[in-house]
Design a protein around this motif. Structure first.
Motif, PDB file in Angstrom:
ATOM      1  N   LEU A 308      32.097  50.879  37.638  1.00 12.69           N
ATOM      2  CA  LEU A 308      32.374  52.105  36.884  1.00 12.69           C
ATOM      3  C   LEU A 308      32.599  51.849  35.397  1.00 12.69           C
ATOM      4  CD1 LEU A 308      34.710  54.010  39.388  1.00 12.69           C
ATOM      5  CD2 LEU A 308      32.304  54.442  38.881  1.00 12.69           C
ATOM      6  N   ASP A 309      32.739  50.588  35.016  1.00 17.27           N
ATOM      7  CA  ASP A 309      32.811  50.222  33.593  1.00 17.27           C
ATOM      8  C   ASP A 309      31.379  50.214  33.045  1.00 17.27           C
ATOM      9  OD1 ASP A 309      32.993  49.038  31.098  1.00 17.27           O
ATOM     10  OD2 ASP A 309      34.450  47.534  31.730  1.00 17.27           O
ATOM     11  N   PRO A 310      31.044  51.085  32.085  1.00 21.60           N
ATOM     12  CA  PRO A 310      29.665  51.165  31.576  1.00 21.60           C
ATOM     13  C   PRO A 310      29.132  49.856  31.015  1.00 21.60           C
ATOM     14  CG  PRO A 310      30.959  53.039  30.825  1.00 21.60           C
ATOM     15  CD  PRO A 310      31.922  52.079  31.444  1.00 21.60           C
ATOM     16  N   SER A 311      30.022  48.990  30.559  1.00 18.78           N
ATOM     17  CA  SER A 311      29.566  47.715  30.009  1.00 18.78           C
ATOM     18  C   SER A 311      29.208  46.709  31.096  1.00 18.78           C
ATOM     19  CB  SER A 311      30.639  47.119  29.099  1.00 18.78           C
ATOM     20  OG  SER A 311      31.824  46.821  29.831  1.00 18.78           O
ATOM     21  N   ASN A 312      29.593  46.998  32.328  1.00 14.53           N
ATOM     22  CA  ASN A 312      29.296  46.098  33.446  1.00 14.53           C
ATOM     23  C   ASN A 312      28.185  46.634  34.337  1.00 14.53           C
ATOM     24  OD1 ASN A 312      31.360  44.287  32.726  1.00 14.53           O
ATOM     25  ND2 ASN A 312      32.885  45.396  33.908  1.00 14.53           N
ATOM     26  N   LYS A 313      28.449  47.805  34.933  1.00 12.36           N
ATOM     27  CA  LYS A 313      27.568  48.378  35.948  1.00 12.36           C
ATOM     28  C   LYS A 313      27.290  47.332  37.023  1.00 12.36           C
ATOM     29  CE  LYS A 313      25.676  51.890  32.905  1.00 12.36           C
ATOM     30  NZ  LYS A 313      24.475  52.537  32.359  1.00 12.36           N
ATOM     31  N   MET A 314      26.053  47.244  37.494  1.00 14.29           N
ATOM     32  CA  MET A 314      25.747  46.311  38.580  1.00 14.29           C
ATOM     33  C   MET A 314      25.442  44.899  38.097  1.00 14.29           C
ATOM     34  SD  MET A 314      26.067  47.524  41.648  1.00 14.29           S
ATOM     35  CE  MET A 314      25.080  46.351  42.579  1.00 14.29           C
ATOM     36  N   LYS A 315      25.237  44.740  36.793  1.00 12.64           N
ATOM     37  CA  LYS A 315      24.878  43.419  36.275  1.00 12.64           C
ATOM     38  C   LYS A 315      25.939  42.377  36.600  1.00 12.64           C
ATOM     39  CE  LYS A 315      24.415  44.962  32.111  1.00 12.64           C
ATOM     40  NZ  LYS A 315      24.208  45.014  30.643  1.00 12.64           N
ATOM     41  N   LEU A 316      27.203  42.760  36.437  1.00 15.13           N
ATOM     42  CA  LEU A 316      28.293  41.821  36.716  1.00 15.13           C
ATOM     43  C   LEU A 316      28.356  41.463  38.191  1.00 15.13           C
ATOM     44  CD1 LEU A 316      30.718  40.239  35.648  1.00 15.13           C
ATOM     45  CD2 LEU A 316      32.129  42.270  36.034  1.00 15.13           C
ATOM     46  N   ILE A 317      28.039  42.426  39.052  1.00 15.52           N
ATOM     47  CA  ILE A 317      28.052  42.162  40.495  1.00 15.52           C
ATOM     48  C   ILE A 317      27.013  41.104  40.847  1.00 15.52           C
ATOM     49  CG2 ILE A 317      27.728  43.171  42.787  1.00 15.52           C
ATOM     50  CD1 ILE A 317      30.203  44.173  41.373  1.00 15.52           C
ATOM     51  N   TYR A 318      25.778  41.293  40.349  1.00 16.32           N
ATOM     52  CA  TYR A 318      24.713  40.321  40.624  1.00 16.32           C
ATOM     53  C   TYR A 318      25.087  38.923  40.134  1.00 16.32           C
ATOM     54  CZ  TYR A 318      21.747  44.389  41.559  1.00 16.32           C
ATOM     55  OH  TYR A 318      21.219  45.542  42.072  1.00 16.32           O
ATOM     56  N   PHE A 319      25.742  38.879  38.983  1.00 18.64           N
ATOM     57  CA  PHE A 319      26.057  37.592  38.367  1.00 18.64           C
ATOM     58  C   PHE A 319      27.221  36.893  39.074  1.00 18.64           C
ATOM     59  CE2 PHE A 319      28.199  35.026  35.064  1.00 18.64           C
ATOM     60  CZ  PHE A 319      27.158  34.173  34.755  1.00 18.64           C
ATOM     61  N   SER A 320      28.308  37.639  39.315  1.00 16.88           N
ATOM     62  CA  SER A 320      29.530  37.018  39.830  1.00 16.88           C
ATOM     63  C   SER A 320      29.457  36.725  41.326  1.00 16.88           C
ATOM     64  CB  SER A 320      30.735  37.910  39.536  1.00 16.88           C
ATOM     65  OG  SER A 320      30.587  39.179  40.153  1.00 16.88           O
ATOM     66  N   PHE A 321      28.781  37.586  42.089  1.00 16.47           N
ATOM     67  CA  PHE A 321      28.738  37.385  43.530  1.00 16.47           C
ATOM     68  C   PHE A 321      28.003  36.108  43.911  1.00 16.47           C
ATOM     69  CE2 PHE A 321      29.912  41.318  46.103  1.00 16.47           C
ATOM     70  CZ  PHE A 321      30.890  41.688  45.193  1.00 16.47           C
ATOM     71  N   CYS A 322      27.055  35.705  43.077  1.00 14.30           N
ATOM     72  CA  CYS A 322      26.325  34.465  43.356  1.00 14.30           C
ATOM     73  C   CYS A 322      27.220  33.245  43.209  1.00 14.30           C
ATOM     74  CB  CYS A 322      25.117  34.347  42.420  1.00 14.30           C
ATOM     75  SG  CYS A 322      23.822  35.565  42.777  1.00 14.30           S
ATOM     76  N   VAL A 323      28.336  33.404  42.476  1.00 13.36           N
ATOM     77  CA  VAL A 323      29.300  32.310  42.324  1.00 13.36           C
ATOM     78  C   VAL A 323      30.345  32.373  43.430  1.00 13.36           C
ATOM     79  CG1 VAL A 323      31.073  31.308  40.835  1.00 13.36           C
ATOM     80  CG2 VAL A 323      28.961  32.206  39.833  1.00 13.36           C
ATOM     81  N   ILE A 324      30.829  33.569  43.718  1.00 17.29           N
ATOM     82  CA  ILE A 324      31.893  33.731  44.698  1.00 17.29           C
ATOM     83  C   ILE A 324      31.383  33.502  46.113  1.00 17.29           C
ATOM     84  CG2 ILE A 324      33.553  35.399  45.653  1.00 17.29           C
ATOM     85  CD1 ILE A 324      33.705  36.665  42.882  1.00 17.29           C
ATOM     86  N   TYR A 325      30.150  33.965  46.395  1.00 15.85           N
ATOM     87  CA  TYR A 325      29.566  33.824  47.730  1.00 15.85           C
ATOM     88  C   TYR A 325      28.418  32.815  47.718  1.00 15.85           C
ATOM     89  CZ  TYR A 325      31.879  38.281  48.903  1.00 15.85           C
ATOM     90  OH  TYR A 325      32.786  39.290  49.139  1.00 15.85           O
ATOM     91  N   SER A 326      27.990  32.459  48.919  1.00 16.11           N
ATOM     92  CA  SER A 326      26.737  31.735  49.023  1.00 16.11           C
ATOM     93  C   SER A 326      25.592  32.717  48.742  1.00 16.11           C
ATOM     94  CB  SER A 326      26.581  31.150  50.428  1.00 16.11           C
ATOM     95  OG  SER A 326      26.463  32.200  51.392  1.00 16.11           O
TER      96      SER A 326
END
Length: 332
Positions: A308-326
């Motif tokens: 919901l942060d316009p500066s993040n949107k889904m981009k942060l999810i794609y980037f961070s989840f690859c580090v947190i998860y396999s």
């Protein structure tokens, strides 16, 4: 017509009166000795507090199963959800990680889920306090070097306990032309206070060495290995301290920052899990277990806040989840 206003619900603090027969009342067929009595939550809380202090009971006494049963029998009329009419309006609840909170939330969730009134089948309902989880996370890790921390703590206590050692310590500080700062004694229940103590003591490493040579009664001087651990731990905890300050901020909303900060913590834990030092790997492994447990419970809500942060949107999810998860788990 204007919008409907919510009806005002008047709360009575008088409590529901009950009838009881005092023990001193004479036995009689008449009802002259019958009086009214009401359940007083504040009074019960005060009496329980005195009981714990006078009899030196553990605070966890109030979480004992039979004590909980006793309280249920003493006051079985828990109908506040119906009285306030909020059963269909609760979406989520934030609580600390105390075991009694988990029990209450589980019962509340079961009740609301039965009526199909929770969004996403209750996946967003129970959210632990992120700052509190961070506190537990670091405490678990620091327990692996508890002997080092105790040594530092006792050193600070010894120096600051009386005027003579403190004056001698201050004189050495002046001789070495170091900043005139006070030693910090931590509160052992708050990891950030322990971090502040270790960081401060690290600045006076040489002072403690000189002091140990002047005071034969001083027995708590950390070894060279201990100083190395203190330095590495302070460097390690710097990020946690930064994240804690952001999460605990009160001047503006910070929930959109939780995901990038938690991602940075996960990245640091993964890096330190490959450390050459056994004690560091042991400390980090224990912290990773708690991090993963918390993340499974709260990842969805924290991710929504980031999206919901316009500066993040889904981009942060794609980037961070690859580090947190396999890779496979991140895609799913």
């Amino acid at each position: 017509m204007g919008p409907k206003k919510c009806s005002v619900i008047t709360v009575s603090l008088k409590g529901q009166s009950n009838l009881f027969l005092p023990p001193q009342a004479p036995r009689s067929d008449s009802a002259n000795g019958i009086q009214t009595w009401k359940y007083d939550q504040a009074n019960i809380r005060e009496v329980v507090s005195h009981m714990i202090m006078v009899h030196e009971l553990p605070f966890a006494f109030t979480e004992y199963e039979l004590f909980t049963l006793l309280m249920k029998i003493a006051s079985p009329h828990h109908k506040c959800l119906q009285n306030w009419g909020i059963k269909g309006k609760v979406c989520l609840i934030f609580v600390g990680s105390a075991s009694y909170n988990d029990a209450v939330v589980r019962m509340l969730k079961d009740s609301l889920s039965f009526h199909k009134r929770l969004p996403l089948n209750g996946k967003l309902f129970h959210v632990h306090c992120c700052a509190h989880i961070l506190n537990l996370l670091v405490h678990d890790g620091l327990s692996k070097i508890e002997d080092v921390i105790d040594n530092v703590r006792e050193s600070v206590k010894y120096i600051t306990a009386s005027t003579v050692p403190l004056t001698m310590f201050s004189d050495i500080v002046k001789q070495l032309q170091l900043p005139n700062k006070r030693l910090i004694l931590d509160c052992c229940t708050r990891w950030n206070a322990t971090y502040a103590m270790l960081s401060c003591v690290l600045e006076f490493k040489d002072v403690f060495l000189w002091y140990a040579q002047r005071d034969a009664s001083y027995k708590y001087f950390p070894s060279d290995e201990d100083w190395v651990k203190v330095q590495e731990v302070c460097s390690f905890l710097a990020l946690f301290n930064e994240v804690n300050n952001i999460i605990s901020g009160s001047e503006c909303p910070t929930s959109n920052l939780f995901l990038p900060k938690l991602w940075s913590i996960k990245e640091l834990l993964m890096e330190k899990s490959l450390s050459e030092e056994l004690w560091m790997r042991q400390m980090v492994d224990k912290m990773q277990i708690k991090f993963d447990k918390y993340w499974v419970e709260c990842s969805l809500l924290i991710s929504i806040a980031a999206i919901l942060d316009p500066s993040n949107k889904m981009k942060l999810i794609y980037f961070s989840f690859c580090v947190i998860y396999s890779e496979e788990e991140a895609s799913r």
